[in-house]
Enzyme design. Structure first.
Site, mmCIF file in Angstrom:
data_model
loop_
_atom_site.group_PDB
_atom_site.id
_atom_site.type_symbol
_atom_site.label_atom_id
_atom_site.label_comp_id
_atom_site.label_asym_id
_atom_site.label_seq_id
_atom_site.Cartn_x
_atom_site.Cartn_y
_atom_site.Cartn_z
ATOM 1 N N GLY A 47 52.523 76.048 74.317
ATOM 2 C CA GLY A 47 52.528 77.445 74.688
ATOM 3 C C GLY A 47 53.457 77.853 75.836
ATOM 4 N N ASP A 237 57.918 83.200 73.186
ATOM 5 C CA ASP A 237 58.480 81.968 74.163
ATOM 6 C C ASP A 237 59.802 82.608 74.532
ATOM 7 O OD1 ASP A 237 56.865 80.954 71.728
ATOM 8 O OD2 ASP A 237 57.150 79.273 73.221
ATOM 9 N N ASN A 247 59.339 83.799 68.893
ATOM 10 C CA ASN A 247 57.936 83.165 68.917
ATOM 11 C C ASN A 247 57.480 82.355 67.673
ATOM 12 O OD1 ASN A 247 55.506 83.542 70.385
ATOM 13 N ND2 ASN A 247 54.540 84.053 68.085
HETATM 14 O O1 MRU Z 1 55.278 75.370 69.388
HETATM 15 P P1 MRU Z 1 54.184 75.867 70.550
HETATM 16 O O2 MRU Z 1 52.506 75.614 70.189
HETATM 17 O O3 MRU Z 1 54.263 75.741 71.735
HETATM 18 O O4 MRU Z 1 54.285 77.527 70.205
HETATM 19 C C1 MRU Z 1 53.583 78.340 70.791
HETATM 20 C C2 MRU Z 1 53.824 79.961 70.570
HETATM 21 O O5 MRU Z 1 54.732 80.262 69.581
HETATM 22 C C3 MRU Z 1 53.095 80.964 71.184
HETATM 23 O O6 MRU Z 1 52.863 81.954 70.450
HETATM 24 C C4 MRU Z 1 53.756 81.499 72.616
HETATM 25 O O7 MRU Z 1 54.336 80.233 73.104
HETATM 26 C C5 MRU Z 1 53.103 82.326 73.270
HETATM 27 S S1 MRU Z 1 52.269 81.215 74.596
HETATM 28 C C6 MRU Z 1 51.406 82.656 75.126
#
Ligand code: MRU
Length: 342
Positions: A47, A237, A247
């Site tokens: 995240g 992201d 995202n």
């Molecule tokens: O690969 P991840 O689990 O790190 O991806 C996370 C996401 O895409 C979330 O939607 C994004 O980081 C938003 S966090 C508040």
């Protein structure tokens, strides 16, 4: 959820291992920034905002546990740590934002004694940790104004407490609306291939008493067609200067479906996710991950060995599909309003 996903205690970094959820709620800890970097790559902590905080705390570990005998040696170690941590995940700009903040502090203290530099790095990292909680709380206050009593909201991936230090971004608005007495129910996309929606979003909403139903990613359009979803909110992201949103892979399909069915599509993110140096979304670096994440399911091979797999971890949703962006600064209904937040 009122516990921190990642925290600093007794000069160690502690975090809940997200790869084990929902079956095992295990807290792990380290005093080695190399190990923390591996954990970021493996998504034990994930995240965008949480990755940024992990990067900052990784620098604090590097500062404290460096065996340097001189300032030159300490700087060499910190340069190395910054390189190791920044090479973990490319898309979430929060990581680079946090590492840059730590680096500015190091530069600011470069003429001080070694112990002051070490202390300065730890203090800055802890302030980034603390700030994340406050920012997420503010995002939640703004986002909650978009939800009405009785709303059924779709979310994709996990932009909740687990993706930040606490509260989350997209889910912070839902937590806040529910705490104000609004009845909100959530559909969580399972989020192939790593199932952050099924494993993490459902776990934390359920723990907090928010009604949540998990659906496979390919079911969302059908639910929209049946009128079962009346709002969508996701995290991000990286958000480009033109409002395009990177995202979790699959977000773009959700946004296109929402547009088709006339459903509001909201994006909630802290200012550290906005990258005004990136002109448009197509320029955002997109992480590609291992084939095994797609080719294996529950430990069983589901793709023949000689068939290639393509596994981009993120996609880019064009700004024109976004109804509003929400940050700690407020709600922007137009791209030009985001630029006023700079
Ligand atoms: O690969 P991840 O689990 O790190 O991806 C996370 C996401 O895409 C979330 O939607 C994004 O980081 C938003 S966090 C508040």
């Amino acid at each position: 959820m009122e516990f921190a996903t990642i925290y600093w205690q007794d000069e160690r970094v502690y975090l809940i291992d997200q790869t084990l959820l929902p079956n095992n709620e295990k807290i792990i800890s380290t005093n080695d920034y190399h190990e923390l970097a591996e954990w970021i790559k493996e998504l034990k902590v994930r995240g965008a905002p949480a990755i940024g905080v992990a990067g900052a705390l990784g620098m604090a570990l590097a500062a404290i546990y460096s065996s340097a005998n001189s300032k030159d040696e300490l700087f060499d170690e910190l340069v190395k740590a910054r390189g190791v941590l920044s090479s973990t995940r490319p898309t979430a700009v929060n990581l680079f934002w946090a590492l840059d903040k730590i680096w500015s502090e190091i530069m600011h203290l470069r003429d001080e004694e070694m112990f002051r530099i070490r202390l300065g790095v730890v203090t800055k990292a802890l302030s980034i940790w603390q700030e994340d909680r406050m920012i997420c709380m503010r995002i939640g206050k703004h986002a909650a104004t978009l939800f009405n009593d009785g709303d059924t909201v779709l979310t994709h991936c996990n932009a909740g407490s687990l993706a930040t230090v606490m509260y989350g971004t997209a889910l912070s608005g839902i937590y806040e609306a529910v705490s104000q007495g609004k009845k909100i129910s959530v559909y969580a996309d399972e989020t192939r291939p790593l199932l952050q929606g099924a494993r993490l979003t459902s776990w934390e909403l359920n723990k907090s008493g928010v009604p949540v139903t998990v659906i496979c990613d390919n079911m969302a359009a059908s639910l929209m067609a049946k009128g079962k979803i009346n709002k969508v909110i996701v995290g991000a992201d990286r958000i480009a200067n033109n409002g395009d949103v990177a995202n979790k892979i699959g977000t773009l399909s959700v946004a296109i479906n929402a547009k088709y069915f006339g459903i509001d599509f909201y994006v909630a993110a802290p200012m550290s996710t906005f990258d005004f140096n990136i002109i448009e979304g197509s320029m955002i670096p997109i992480e590609e991950r291992d084939r095994s994440e797609v080719a294996m399911f529950n430990g069983i091979k589901i793709v023949p060995d000689d068939v290639p797999v393509y596994n981009p971890a993120f996609d880019v949703t064009p700004a024109k599909l976004v109804t509003a962006w929400i940050s700690e600064k407020g709600i922007a209904m137009k791209v030009k309003d985001i630029r006023n937040w700079r």
